[in-house]
Design a protein around this motif. Structure first.
Motif, PDB file in Angstrom:
ATOM      1  N   GLN A   1       0.832  -1.210   0.000  1.00  0.00           N
ATOM      2  CA  GLN A   1       0.000   0.000   0.000  1.00  0.00           C
ATOM      3  C   GLN A   1       0.866   1.260   0.000  1.00  0.00           C
ATOM      4  O   GLN A   1       0.507   2.276  -0.571  1.00  0.00           O
ATOM      5  CB  GLN A   1      -0.929   0.002   1.215  1.00  0.00           C
TER       6      GLN A   1
ATOM      7  N   MET B   1       0.392   2.008  -6.415  1.00  0.00           N
ATOM      8  CA  MET B   1      -0.124   3.190  -7.095  1.00  0.00           C
ATOM      9  C   MET B   1      -1.531   3.547  -6.615  1.00  0.00           C
ATOM     10  O   MET B   1      -2.253   2.705  -6.092  1.00  0.00           O
ATOM     11  CB  MET B   1      -0.097   2.992  -8.601  1.00  0.00           C
ATOM     12  N   LYS B   2      -1.891   4.803  -6.805  1.00  0.00           N
ATOM     13  CA  LYS B   2      -3.211   5.288  -6.436  1.00  0.00           C
ATOM     14  C   LYS B   2      -4.199   4.901  -7.529  1.00  0.00           C
ATOM     15  O   LYS B   2      -3.817   4.599  -8.652  1.00  0.00           O
ATOM     16  CB  LYS B   2      -3.178   6.817  -6.286  1.00  0.00           C
ATOM     17  N   GLN B   3      -5.489   4.984  -7.175  1.00  0.00           N
ATOM     18  CA  GLN B   3      -6.508   4.535  -8.131  1.00  0.00           C
ATOM     19  C   GLN B   3      -6.440   5.306  -9.449  1.00  0.00           C
ATOM     20  O   GLN B   3      -6.552   4.727 -10.526  1.00  0.00           O
ATOM     21  CB  GLN B   3      -7.903   4.662  -7.526  1.00  0.00           C
ATOM     22  N   GLN B   4      -6.220   6.612  -9.340  1.00  0.00           N
ATOM     23  CA  GLN B   4      -6.198   7.424 -10.561  1.00  0.00           C
ATOM     24  C   GLN B   4      -5.055   6.987 -11.488  1.00  0.00           C
ATOM     25  O   GLN B   4      -5.236   6.888 -12.704  1.00  0.00           O
ATOM     26  CB  GLN B   4      -6.033   8.883 -10.173  1.00  0.00           C
TER      27      GLN B   4
ATOM     28  N   PHE C   1      -3.683   4.031 -11.507  1.00  0.00           N
ATOM     29  CA  PHE C   1      -4.018   2.699 -12.005  1.00  0.00           C
ATOM     30  C   PHE C   1      -5.009   2.781 -13.162  1.00  0.00           C
ATOM     31  O   PHE C   1      -4.835   2.145 -14.195  1.00  0.00           O
ATOM     32  CB  PHE C   1      -4.591   1.827 -10.887  1.00  0.00           C
ATOM     33  N   GLU C   2      -6.050   3.598 -12.986  1.00  0.00           N
ATOM     34  CA  GLU C   2      -7.093   3.665 -14.008  1.00  0.00           C
ATOM     35  C   GLU C   2      -6.520   4.210 -15.313  1.00  0.00           C
ATOM     36  O   GLU C   2      -6.922   3.801 -16.403  1.00  0.00           O
ATOM     37  CB  GLU C   2      -8.265   4.532 -13.534  1.00  0.00           C
ATOM     38  N   ARG C   3      -5.576   5.133 -15.184  1.00  0.00           N
ATOM     39  CA  ARG C   3      -4.938   5.692 -16.377  1.00  0.00           C
ATOM     40  C   ARG C   3      -4.145   4.591 -17.093  1.00  0.00           C
ATOM     41  O   ARG C   3      -4.231   4.437 -18.307  1.00  0.00           O
ATOM     42  CB  ARG C   3      -4.007   6.835 -15.956  1.00  0.00           C
TER      43      ARG C   3
ATOM     44  N   PHE D   1      -4.548   1.368 -16.791  1.00  0.00           N
ATOM     45  CA  PHE D   1      -5.462   0.313 -17.248  1.00  0.00           C
ATOM     46  C   PHE D   1      -6.135   0.740 -18.559  1.00  0.00           C
ATOM     47  O   PHE D   1      -6.205  -0.037 -19.511  1.00  0.00           O
ATOM     48  CB  PHE D   1      -6.508   0.026 -16.174  1.00  0.00           C
TER      49      PHE D   1
ATOM     50  N   LEU E   1      -2.784  -6.447 -10.603  1.00  0.00           N
ATOM     51  CA  LEU E   1      -2.622  -6.349  -9.141  1.00  0.00           C
ATOM     52  C   LEU E   1      -1.142  -6.268  -8.783  1.00  0.00           C
ATOM     53  O   LEU E   1      -0.744  -5.500  -7.905  1.00  0.00           O
ATOM     54  CB  LEU E   1      -3.281  -7.545  -8.440  1.00  0.00           C
TER      55      LEU E   1
ATOM     56  N   ILE F   1       0.094  -2.812  -9.597  1.00  0.00           N
ATOM     57  CA  ILE F   1      -0.361  -1.855  -8.573  1.00  0.00           C
ATOM     58  C   ILE F   1       0.547  -1.954  -7.354  1.00  0.00           C
ATOM     59  O   ILE F   1       1.051  -0.945  -6.848  1.00  0.00           O
ATOM     60  CB  ILE F   1      -1.826  -2.140  -8.173  1.00  0.00           C
ATOM     61  N   ASP F   2       0.763  -3.176  -6.885  1.00  0.00           N
ATOM     62  CA  ASP F   2       1.534  -3.370  -5.651  1.00  0.00           C
ATOM     63  C   ASP F   2       2.995  -2.953  -5.809  1.00  0.00           C
ATOM     64  O   ASP F   2       3.630  -2.524  -4.852  1.00  0.00           O
ATOM     65  CB  ASP F   2       1.445  -4.835  -5.196  1.00  0.00           C
TER      66      ASP F   2
END
Lengths: 181, 166
Positions: free
Chosen positions: A7, A11-14, A16-18, A20, A50, A53-54
């Motif tokens: 954590q 990475m932060k959600q924003q 990650f979404e970019r 992805f 995942l 992200i980690d």
């Protein structure tokens, strides 16, 4: 609650979404070319993202993010597939017989040929398989693959040729189920 | 079949599994939902506007705050371009695409809520998760479209004046 290491560096959600949105198609193409079916491809895609992200993956950290992530997707799918295979390696004699006999393949049609190709691809050296997929599925040139893998163009051309020759041999061979154990 | 009889390029072309863009997008949507639930459900609740911005509770007039005009116009343009399919995350990504720079997600979210109060946009809940504010989809209103057109005309006039000046 104290955040985990993942954590803290993840990475932060924003972000990650970019990532992805930009690369989901290329990753899916990579995983699907190895699994050949949607549920396994989705599992491998999820597992890869995942991990990214980690690890706090940044596309700026690699020269060709699309090629890198395509390859990472194919590797993730390969690893998951092998783990599943190890868990359920008890093919029946009938299944082995069907794959052994090319005439039966003709009867079973395209699906059998695809399965045979995937089995053979799975028994290639992972780097050979990556080179083959980047060339055939992504349409990368030898020079682009060389750039991605840090090899010379000549080495890639040779590896591609050998991969195809080995694939031919594997597709004509009897399946050796224990080879990837 | 002998190896020499085999056209491996043809076999790869015909039998290597290939996903179409539509299949990839559909799979991507499903995987995205799973990853959001696994990794970011806590972040979503943290950035809910009722916690992050208690000053814009329902019934209160929004306080006047300074906002960059270009950002407001771009958010309205993003909502317009997404044609009612834009949840906050898609809108943020579209704004970044239009502005060609990274933006603060919280700022975009806040501006969206203010625009809704000003009736420039409307929002609808996600039927599967009606309570999740960040899952709402936003649509531009007639008033919002007029405002966007006026802002674009003003920007064009300013650009014209600068050209004359040069």
């Amino acid at each position: 609650m104290k955040p985990t290491v993942a954590q803290q560096i993840g990475m932060k959600q924003q972000q990650f979404e970019r990532l992805f949105a930009r690369y989901q198609r290329v990753v899916y193409c990579g995983v699907y070319s190895v699994t050949g079916n949607t549920p396994d491809a989705e599992d491998a895609m999820q597992s890869l993202f995942l991990k990214l992200i980690d690890q706090g993956f940044s596309e700026d950290s690699v020269r060709d993010p699309a090629g890198y992530l395509f390859r990472a997707g194919a590797n993730e799918a390969r690893q998951m597939h092998r783990a599943q295979e190890r868990r359920s390696r008890n093919h029946t004699d009938d299944e082995v017989g069907l794959l052994r006999d090319p005439a039966t393949d003709r009867n079973r049609g395209a699906e059998a040929m695809r399965e045979r190709l995937l089995e053979a691809m799975d028994r290639l050296d992972p780097e050979q398989a990556d080179i083959l997929l980047l060339s055939v599925e992504r349409g990368y040139s030898d020079a682009e693959i060389a750039d991605l893998l840090g090899k010379t163009r000549g080495a890639v051309a040779m590896a591609l040729h050998r991969a195809k020759e080995r694939l031919k041999g594997l597709m004509c061979d009897e399946p050796k189920w224990g080879e990837n154990q | 079949m002998k190896p020499n009889d085999m056209d491996i390029d043809e076999i790869l072309k015909r039998y290597l599994p290939r996903a179409t863009p539509e299949e990839a997008d559909a799979a991507g949507e499903r995987v995205l939902k799973r990853i959001r639930a696994l990794r970011f459900s806590h972040e979503r609740s943290e950035c809910k506007p009722d916690r992050a911005q208690p000053s814009i509770n329902a019934g209160e007039e929004p306080k006047a705050i300074w906002l960059p005009a270009r950002m407001n116009m771009t958010i309205l343009a993003a909502v317009d371009e997404l044609q009612g399919r834009g949840d906050p995350m898609r809108i943020i990504l579209k704004v970044e695409e239009l502005m060609e720079e990274m933006v603060s997600g919280s700022a975009v979210f806040l501006i969206l809520l203010m625009m809704e109060r000003m009736e420039l946009v409307t929002s609808s809940p996600d039927p599967s998760e009606p309570g999740e504010l960040d899952k709402r989809t936003f649509q531009i209103t007639a008033s919002g479209r007029e405002t966007l057109a006026a802002a674009r005309a003003a920007a064009a006039r300013r650009a014209g004046l600068l050209e004359d000046f040069a």
